[in-house]
Design an enzyme around this catalytic site. Structure first.
Site, PDB file in Angstrom:
ATOM      1  N   SER A 194      39.813  16.288  27.087  1.00 56.79           N
ATOM      2  CA  SER A 194      40.661  17.012  26.131  1.00 56.79           C
ATOM      3  C   SER A 194      40.089  18.405  25.933  1.00 56.79           C
ATOM      4  CB  SER A 194      40.669  16.279  24.780  1.00 56.79           C
ATOM      5  OG  SER A 194      41.264  17.083  23.775  1.00 56.79           O
ATOM      6  N   TYR A 222      35.700  12.425  18.278  1.00 55.24           N
ATOM      7  CA  TYR A 222      36.620  12.591  19.411  1.00 55.24           C
ATOM      8  C   TYR A 222      36.146  13.744  20.312  1.00 55.24           C
ATOM      9  CZ  TYR A 222      41.142  13.276  21.802  1.00 55.24           C
ATOM     10  OH  TYR A 222      42.140  13.421  22.740  1.00 55.24           O
TER      11      TYR A 222
HETATM   12  N1  LIG Z   1      48.416  14.020  23.297  1.00 55.02           N
HETATM   13  C1  LIG Z   1      47.524  14.981  23.243  1.00 55.02           C
HETATM   14  O1  LIG Z   1      47.736  16.038  22.603  1.00 55.02           O
HETATM   15  C2  LIG Z   1      46.222  14.851  23.985  1.00 55.02           C
HETATM   16  C3  LIG Z   1      45.412  15.995  24.076  1.00 55.02           C
HETATM   17  C4  LIG Z   1      44.214  15.900  24.745  1.00 55.02           C
HETATM   18  C5  LIG Z   1      43.810  14.713  25.312  1.00 55.02           C
HETATM   19  N2  LIG Z   1      44.625  13.611  25.201  1.00 55.02           N
HETATM   20  C6  LIG Z   1      44.144  12.368  25.807  1.00 55.02           C
HETATM   21  O2  LIG Z   1      45.123  11.865  26.678  1.00 55.02           O
HETATM   22  C7  LIG Z   1      45.001  10.447  26.746  1.00 55.02           C
HETATM   23  C8  LIG Z   1      46.353   9.818  26.508  1.00 55.02           C
HETATM   24  O3  LIG Z   1      46.781  10.174  25.215  1.00 55.02           O
HETATM   25  P1  LIG Z   1      48.300  10.118  24.740  1.00 55.02           P
HETATM   26  O4  LIG Z   1      48.572  11.409  24.065  1.00 55.02           O
HETATM   27  O5  LIG Z   1      49.186   9.664  25.828  1.00 55.02           O
HETATM   28  O6  LIG Z   1      48.166   9.022  23.586  1.00 55.02           O
HETATM   29  P2  LIG Z   1      48.981   7.691  23.259  1.00 55.02           P
HETATM   30  O7  LIG Z   1      50.438   7.926  23.422  1.00 55.02           O
HETATM   31  O8  LIG Z   1      48.467   7.235  21.956  1.00 55.02           O
HETATM   32  O9  LIG Z   1      48.523   6.693  24.418  1.00 55.02           O
HETATM   33  C9  LIG Z   1      47.214   6.162  24.422  1.00 55.02           C
HETATM   34  C10 LIG Z   1      47.144   5.049  25.443  1.00 55.02           C
HETATM   35  O10 LIG Z   1      45.843   4.456  25.369  1.00 55.02           O
HETATM   36  C11 LIG Z   1      45.989   3.049  25.184  1.00 55.02           C
HETATM   37  N3  LIG Z   1      44.891   2.500  24.394  1.00 55.02           N
HETATM   38  C12 LIG Z   1      44.513   2.852  23.139  1.00 55.02           C
HETATM   39  N4  LIG Z   1      43.504   2.087  22.730  1.00 55.02           N
HETATM   40  C13 LIG Z   1      43.239   1.200  23.723  1.00 55.02           C
HETATM   41  C14 LIG Z   1      42.328   0.144  23.900  1.00 55.02           C
HETATM   42  N5  LIG Z   1      41.454  -0.190  22.938  1.00 55.02           N
HETATM   43  N6  LIG Z   1      42.317  -0.544  25.060  1.00 55.02           N
HETATM   44  C15 LIG Z   1      43.209  -0.226  26.033  1.00 55.02           C
HETATM   45  N7  LIG Z   1      44.108   0.772  25.944  1.00 55.02           N
HETATM   46  C16 LIG Z   1      44.123   1.477  24.800  1.00 55.02           C
HETATM   47  C17 LIG Z   1      47.331   2.895  24.461  1.00 55.02           C
HETATM   48  O11 LIG Z   1      47.899   1.629  24.695  1.00 55.02           O
HETATM   49  P3  LIG Z   1      47.869   0.379  23.693  1.00 55.02           P
HETATM   50  O12 LIG Z   1      47.982   0.909  22.299  1.00 55.02           O
HETATM   51  O13 LIG Z   1      49.060  -0.398  24.154  1.00 55.02           O
HETATM   52  O14 LIG Z   1      46.581  -0.302  23.964  1.00 55.02           O
HETATM   53  C18 LIG Z   1      48.166   3.961  25.166  1.00 55.02           C
HETATM   54  O15 LIG Z   1      48.661   3.441  26.369  1.00 55.02           O
HETATM   55  C19 LIG Z   1      43.931  10.058  25.728  1.00 55.02           C
HETATM   56  O16 LIG Z   1      42.688   9.898  26.376  1.00 55.02           O
HETATM   57  C20 LIG Z   1      43.888  11.258  24.808  1.00 55.02           C
HETATM   58  O17 LIG Z   1      42.638  11.379  24.170  1.00 55.02           O
HETATM   59  C21 LIG Z   1      45.811  13.657  24.552  1.00 55.02           C
END
Ligand SMILES: NC(=O)c1ccc[n+]([C@@H]2O[C@H](COP(=O)([O-])OP(=O)(O)OC[C@H]3O[C@@H](n4cnc5c(N)ncnc54)[C@H](OP(=O)(O)O)[C@@H]3O)[C@@H](O)[C@H]2O)c1
Length: 256
Positions: free
Chosen positions: A147, A160
């Site tokens: 991130s 984080y």
């Molecule tokens: N969105 C942003 O602005 C942003 C920015 C920078 C980095 N990121 C990174 O991008 C990645 C994806 O984020 P996103 O925005 O797509 O978030 P999201 O929509 O909340 O998706 C997160 C994913 O991780 C899974 N997950 C969460 N806890 C888990 C666990 N204990 N075991 C297995 N799976 C788990 C969730 O599935 P379940 O709940 O079904 O387990 C979901 O599939 C993350 O690493 C996040 O830190 C996001």
């Protein structure tokens, strides 16, 4: 020629956190590029939806419901992906996030540990299990989703930011350790991307405008905008690239 460079035909991929958001987009993009895909997360319904999209594209999908916050489960996910797909060429450590913000001095140890466990430890466990397999095979691409919070300050998100910074460090170290084996390791760093993770910010009265006030492109990113960079890192289009951090943030970190 160009199309071939980005092709994942015949490749087998594991994408964690693929029940929604960025992970789901990446899993489907890999299938569009020709890969069979194993998808892991806790939510069975979301995984089924992702797997359906992969199969609709004519590719094989393996659904692996799992909480990745124990070493046994994380390793078992890799074993199952290899068992179903035969082997794994591409691993995306995407599962992550933080469901709280808190000033550092008010943060509880349990909060710190929870965020580190999911964002750093799970990535490390999957890297250990998949890395043994991929280095033995002598090829592969690991993509660790970090991130912008891991490359700049992350006020009120200390655990984080620290976890994602450590993911960047782990990425560079593994790239160097595994370079001679043919396994590449890169980090993909999204900026503000509208997903469930931050719905509370963009689904707000101001439409999330205050959050992205410093983003030069003046808007939130879409999960779909991570597809191209992920296919690039997974494919031969990036064949001489390892240990690098690919930032997809609408210019946010260029302002620093
Ligand atoms: N969105 C942003 O602005 C942003 C920015 C920078 C980095 N990121 C990174 O991008 C990645 C994806 O984020 P996103 O925005 O797509 O978030 P999201 O929509 O909340 O998706 C997160 C994913 O991780 C899974 N997950 C969460 N806890 C888990 C666990 N204990 N075991 C297995 N799976 C788990 C969730 O599935 P379940 O709940 O079904 O387990 C979901 O599939 C993350 O690493 C996040 O830190 C996001």
């Amino acid at each position: 020629m160009t199309q071939q460079l980005f092709s994942l035909a015949g490749k087998k991929a594991l994408v964690t956190g693929a029940s929604r958001g960025i992970g789901q987009v990446i899993a489907v993009a890999f299938a569009q590029a020709g890969a069979d895909v194993a998808v892991a997360a806790r939510g069975a319904d979301g995984l089924a939806a992702t797997a359906r999209q992969v199969r609709d594209l004519g590719r094989e999908a393996a659904e692996i419901p799992a909480d990745l916050t124990t070493p046994e489960k994380a390793a078992a996910v890799v074993t199952e992906a290899i068992g179903v797909l035969g082997h794994v060429d591409i691993v995306v450590n995407n599962a992550g996030g933080s469901n709280f913000v808190v000033p550092f001095l008010d943060m509880r140890l349990s909060g710190w540990e929870k965020v580190l466990r999911l964002n750093l430890d799970a990535t490390m466990w999957i890297c250990q299990a998949a890395g043994a397999h991929m280095t033995a095979r002598g090829s592969g691409s690991v993509i660790n989703v970090a991130s912008v919070a891991g490359i700049a300050a992350a006020p009120f998100l200390a655990p984080y930011g620290a976890a994602k910074a450590a993911v960047v460090s782990l990425t560079k170290t593994l790239a160097c350790e595994w370079g001679p084996t043919g396994v590449r390791v890169n980090a993909l760093c999204p900026g503000w991307t509208a997903t469930e993770l931050n719905r509370v910010l963009w689904d707000s009265p101001d439409g999330g405008k205050s959050t992205i006030a410093n983003v030069p492109m003046g808007r939130w990113g879409k999960a779909e905008e991570m597809a191209g960079p992920a296919v690039f890192l997974a494919s031969d289009a990036s064949s001489f690239m390892t240990g690098q951090v690919l930032v997809i943030d609408g210019g946010l970190t260029a302002m620093a």
